[in-house]
Motif scaffolding. Sequence first.
Motif, PDB file in Angstrom:
ATOM      1  N   HIS A  14     -58.306  70.120  23.148  1.00 51.58           N
ATOM      2  CA  HIS A  14     -58.523  69.045  24.120  1.00 51.58           C
ATOM      3  C   HIS A  14     -58.115  69.539  25.500  1.00 51.58           C
ATOM      4  CE1 HIS A  14     -58.811  65.019  25.799  1.00 51.58           C
ATOM      5  NE2 HIS A  14     -57.641  65.211  26.352  1.00 51.58           N
ATOM      6  N   MET A  31     -51.373  58.123  27.069  1.00 49.34           N
ATOM      7  CA  MET A  31     -52.578  58.917  26.859  1.00 49.34           C
ATOM      8  C   MET A  31     -52.376  59.941  25.740  1.00 49.34           C
ATOM      9  SD  MET A  31     -55.362  58.142  28.356  1.00 49.34           S
ATOM     10  CE  MET A  31     -56.035  57.186  29.721  1.00 49.34           C
ATOM     11  N   SER A  34     -52.735  58.181  22.563  1.00 48.66           N
ATOM     12  CA  SER A  34     -54.156  57.901  22.320  1.00 48.66           C
ATOM     13  C   SER A  34     -54.864  59.136  21.776  1.00 48.66           C
ATOM     14  CB  SER A  34     -54.857  57.465  23.614  1.00 48.66           C
ATOM     15  OG  SER A  34     -54.434  56.186  24.003  1.00 48.66           O
ATOM     16  N   MET A  35     -54.557  60.289  22.365  1.00 46.79           N
ATOM     17  CA  MET A  35     -55.177  61.545  21.902  1.00 46.79           C
ATOM     18  C   MET A  35     -54.819  61.800  20.436  1.00 46.79           C
ATOM     19  SD  MET A  35     -54.097  64.054  25.037  1.00 46.79           S
ATOM     20  CE  MET A  35     -54.130  63.412  26.711  1.00 46.79           C
ATOM     21  N   ALA A  37     -54.032  59.634  18.181  1.00 44.96           N
ATOM     22  CA  ALA A  37     -54.761  58.679  17.335  1.00 44.96           C
ATOM     23  C   ALA A  37     -56.185  59.174  17.068  1.00 44.96           C
ATOM     24  CB  ALA A  37     -54.790  57.308  18.004  1.00 44.96           C
ATOM     25  N   VAL A  38     -56.768  59.834  18.061  1.00 46.61           N
ATOM     26  CA  VAL A  38     -58.121  60.375  17.898  1.00 46.61           C
ATOM     27  C   VAL A  38     -58.139  61.452  16.805  1.00 46.61           C
ATOM     28  CG1 VAL A  38     -59.917  61.772  19.026  1.00 46.61           C
ATOM     29  CG2 VAL A  38     -58.894  59.839  20.236  1.00 46.61           C
ATOM     30  N   GLU A  42     -60.257  61.352  13.398  1.00 48.13           N
ATOM     31  CA  GLU A  42     -61.237  62.404  13.073  1.00 48.13           C
ATOM     32  C   GLU A  42     -60.942  63.023  11.723  1.00 48.13           C
ATOM     33  OE1 GLU A  42     -62.384  65.267  15.957  1.00 48.13           O
ATOM     34  OE2 GLU A  42     -62.545  63.790  17.568  1.00 48.13           O
ATOM     35  N   ASP A 174     -59.060  47.452  21.888  1.00 47.24           N
ATOM     36  CA  ASP A 174     -59.902  48.544  21.425  1.00 47.24           C
ATOM     37  C   ASP A 174     -60.954  48.020  20.453  1.00 47.24           C
ATOM     38  OD1 ASP A 174     -58.734  48.257  18.934  1.00 47.24           O
ATOM     39  OD2 ASP A 174     -57.442  50.012  19.149  1.00 47.24           O
ATOM     40  N   ASN A 180     -54.593  48.561  21.604  1.00 40.49           N
ATOM     41  CA  ASN A 180     -54.329  49.949  21.258  1.00 40.49           C
ATOM     42  C   ASN A 180     -52.802  50.186  21.273  1.00 40.49           C
ATOM     43  OD1 ASN A 180     -53.903  52.708  21.708  1.00 40.49           O
ATOM     44  ND2 ASN A 180     -55.786  52.938  22.895  1.00 40.49           N
TER      45      ASN A 180
END
Lengths: 250, 250
Positions: A14, A31, A34-35, A37-38, A42, A174, A180
């Motif tokens: 990232h 942030m 949040s990253m 959580a992505v 995935e 979200d 979120n």
Amino acid sequence: MNLQQSAQVYEIPHQITYYECNELGHPTLSMVMSMLAVVADEQSDALGLTNEVIQGTGGTWVIVSFNGNLDLHALNVGDTVILGTRATGYNRFFATREFWLRDKDGQKEYARVTSLLAFMNLTTRKMEAIPDKLITAYQAPQVTKVPRGKRPKRIPADAEVMGKQYHVRYFDLDVNHHVNNAHYFDWLLDPLGERFLTSHQLTSFSIQYRHEVRADHDIDSEYVMATPLNSCHRITNNGELCTLAEFSWK
Amino acid sequence: MNLQQSAQVYEIPHQITYYECNELGHPTLSMVMSMLAVVADEQSDALGLTNEVIQGTGGTWVIVSFNGNLDLHALNVGDTVILGTRATGYNRFFATREFWLRDKDGQKEYARVTSLLAFMNLTTRKMEAIPDKLITAYQAPQVTKVPRGKRPKRIPADAEVMGKQYHVRYFDLDVNHHVNNAHYFDWLLDPLGERFLTSHQLTSFSIQYRHEVRADHDIDSEYVMATPLNSCHRITNNGELCTLAEFSWK
């Protein structure tokens, strides 16, 4: 794009954009969360455990708490990092997951975060046993006792608190119609103010989610400095405790 | 990573994350505008026109206005898009830049945005001539008259306005110590409310930045529905007009 991907470890690169960074050019905690959580999403998708499959069981994962160690001041706009995660264990009612944020060469770790998760029935809104088909694919060990992580210190009842009120906005929601989990960090930290936040670096945190903050609610984010380098925080909604958190600084 | 890169056109791929999306799973306008700002910055960096070089002239670029056409409802979490930009023209005091957000195959365009920029002296805070060395590398045509774009309709003086008050938070500030231009869209749109925002799709917008909103300020975001599918907005700070905007919906 996946540097490493197995049933256990999942990593993605990232590049940190300027809108993920604060005034000092370092990524914000909200942030970063949040990253992370992505990456978890995935990994689940890659294992066939999509949102549809999960909610098809009539339930959903709920984050109970996070604990983390951080060195986000070492990161800047434009840096490319590796975000990683793996499931670390589970029993009938709880599961744990670990996250990391490291440089490409594996020389430096900028964040290590553990999360405790439970499973909630979408109809009764009560906790229930984790369905086998949602957990075995991660190949984490089944354990008798799941480590709960460090609990945030509570603000003493007689403490003189500082704080601010926030209103939950439409854009805080979200795709799951929830706030979120990462947004809570902006509400928790903002009351500390610019002078404190630009002169201190976050080294560790713990957060416990008790009750969900919902759309259009007004919330109070309050804190006390337990020591000059340790702040204890809570978020309440109409007097009901929603979130407890503790941050350490240097 | 750059699909196409010349003095004029700059493009980068981007995968849309869930934290860039709203409740419906589509990217928010504020996040899309942040993404476009990233492409512009990357193009400038690639041309050697870094922030240091720009501010070394004693000035900085200021965004005067944006105009755009949008179809963000056609995009979802996880989609990979191409973000692109090129400088389109300039004269002594103004420059224009165009942005787009398209699919990988060039079959579908999700956003087309034009911006008008001016150059401000960092000491006097007044507009000044654009330094040649900051503009020629983009290879845009020098023109007599720079198109100003569609101006947002003003809210009539006697209109009954709806609105909300917002407080500028620490995490709204970016690395340039300013409120990120993209954040204004959350303040502008949030007062429309969840019911309106989940039942309408944005088709076009125009925004004019008059005065900067600063850290720790309280701002009022007000609007009227000029027609059922056309909303006129303004942001004021202590009665001073900071931003005008107009949005069209379907």
